[in-house]
Design an enzyme around this catalytic site. Structure first.
Site, PDB file in Angstrom:
ATOM      1  CB  CYS A 115      45.010  39.445  24.181  1.00 56.84           C
ATOM      2  SG  CYS A 115      46.518  39.053  25.335  1.00 56.84           S
ATOM      3  CG  HIS A 255      43.575  36.035  23.231  1.00 58.00           C
ATOM      4  ND1 HIS A 255      44.695  35.982  22.412  1.00 58.00           N
ATOM      5  CD2 HIS A 255      44.020  35.934  24.337  1.00 58.00           C
ATOM      6  CE1 HIS A 255      46.010  36.378  23.180  1.00 58.00           C
ATOM      7  NE2 HIS A 255      45.542  36.396  24.532  1.00 58.00           N
ATOM      8  CG  ASN A 285      48.823  34.718  24.469  1.00 54.73           C
ATOM      9  OD1 ASN A 285      48.565  35.704  23.772  1.00 54.73           O
ATOM     10  ND2 ASN A 285      48.472  35.004  25.862  1.00 54.73           N
TER      11      ASN A 285
END
Ligand code: ACO
Length: 328
Positions: A115, A255, A285
């Protein structure tokens, strides 16, 4: 001697068309819209169509970024792609992206920081450019998480989505300036978030596939706590490096893993929730793609105004962490 500055001169993003809602997931695993919404803030996510890959989605995100920057693909001398769902193990998806764009000379490589892929790539791109050799860099994160998602595992399959985001970095005046960036990692936590198989440790075999080790596994609860502390720490660190304070931040762009994580990070930094950019409800996500998709979305929708201070912060498998401060 004049010091040349590096700035973001264009942004772009791409989201596949297909929408998978929480209600769709209710029909696939033992879950509910209410559980997903309350625990994560996610309502729906996008899924790549058959044939869409990390490099094809990267191209779709890169074209508008290049157009906004006024940079022809042939003018790129550096392409860095953050991904852990590359089209194939060899060659790098960045090379496949380069071929799609019609560039024949740029240095191209992928980086694997989960990520944090975008912010890691941004830091590398900027520092390589400051070294003097490169004038125009394409920094991309593109993830087809749906291909490493176990659609039988309710612990993970409700979380992820596919997407890609890109920025062009150019040398000279006119770009949105990167004030400072901080990246780090602690491999001691590697086992908390992983794809076990497909590398040299566990090559793919029939048995491995039967054990479903080709998919993402995560100890969500432990990752949650580390996510909050590492993101808050990274944000404070980059603010200190740049000589700024959280009070000066116009937009916190975290994030997008989980709404509760983002709220906890904002609370820890004393940044009001209305200054936190959120799209996890729509896209889930998307690993490294969440930050550049968010930045490009804010740019294209006129959310960002000249002079805004944007604090991007991420964490991910590795465990990796990262933060970057940009003056818009
Ligand atoms: N639907 C219904 N129930 C579920 C689901 C689901 N989809 N998933 C788990 N549960 C159950 C569990 O089985 C557990 O049941 P039990 O108490 O009977 O054992 C219960 O819900 C609670 O599970 P927890 O894991 O404790 O739930 P938590 O509140 O921690 O939320 C979540 C889970 C959403 C995964 C959270 O921990 C999280 O967001 N973690 C961080 C994720 C993340 O940010 N990962 C890093 C980035 S990803 C990357 O790098 C690719």
């Amino acid at each position: 001697m004049t010091v040349e500055t590096i700035g973001i001169t264009g942004t772009g993003y791409y989201l596949p068309e297909r929408v998978l809602t929480n209600f769709d997931l209710e029909k696939m695993v033992d879950t509910s819209d209410q559980w997903i919404l309350e625990r994560t803030g996610i309502r729906q996510r996008r899924l790549a169509a058959p044939g869409e890959t990390a490099s094809s989605m990267a191209e779709a995100a890169s074209r508008p970024a290049l157009a906004a920057a006024g940079v022809d693909p042939e003018q790129l001398d550096l392409i860095i792609l953050g991904t852990f769902t590359a089209d194939q193990p060899l060659p790098a998806a960045a090379c496949l992206l380069q071929a799609r764009l019609g560039n024949h000379t740029a240095a191209c490589f992928d980086i694997s920081a989960a990520c944090c892929g975008f912010i890691y790539a941004l830091e590398l791109g900027e520092k390589l450019m400051l070294g003097g050799r490169y004038r125009n860099a394409l920094i991309v994160a593109s993830e087809v998480l749906s291909c490493v998602t176990d659609w039988q595992d309710r612990n993970t399959c409700v979380l992820f989505g596919d997407g890609a985001g890109a920025v062009v970095l150019s040398k000279g005046a006119g770009g949105h300036r990167i004030l400072d960036t901080y990246i780090g990692a602690d491999g001691e936590y590697a086992s908390l978030l992983k794809v076990e198989a497909g590398g040299s440790a566990v090559p793919i075999t029939r048995e491995v596939l039967d054990r479903r080790e080709q998919y993402v596994r995560m100890e969500g609860n432990k990752v949650f706590k580390l996510a909050v502390s590492s993101m808050a720490r990274s944000a404070r660190r980059v603010l200190k490096q740049a000589g700024g304070t959280a009070g000066e931040v116009t937009w916190l762009l975290p994030h997008q893993a989980n709404l509760r994580i983002m709220k906890a990070v904002a609370k820890s930094l004393k940044i009001p929730e209305e200054r936190v950019y959120i799209n996890v409800d729509r896209y889930g996500n998307m690993s490294g793609a969440t930050v550049p998709v968010g930045l490009a979305e804010m740019d294209h929708n006129g959310v960002l105004k000249p002079g805004d201070l944007v604090l991007m912060v991420a964490f991910g498998g590795g465990l990796t962490w990262s933060a970057s401060l940009v003056r818009w």
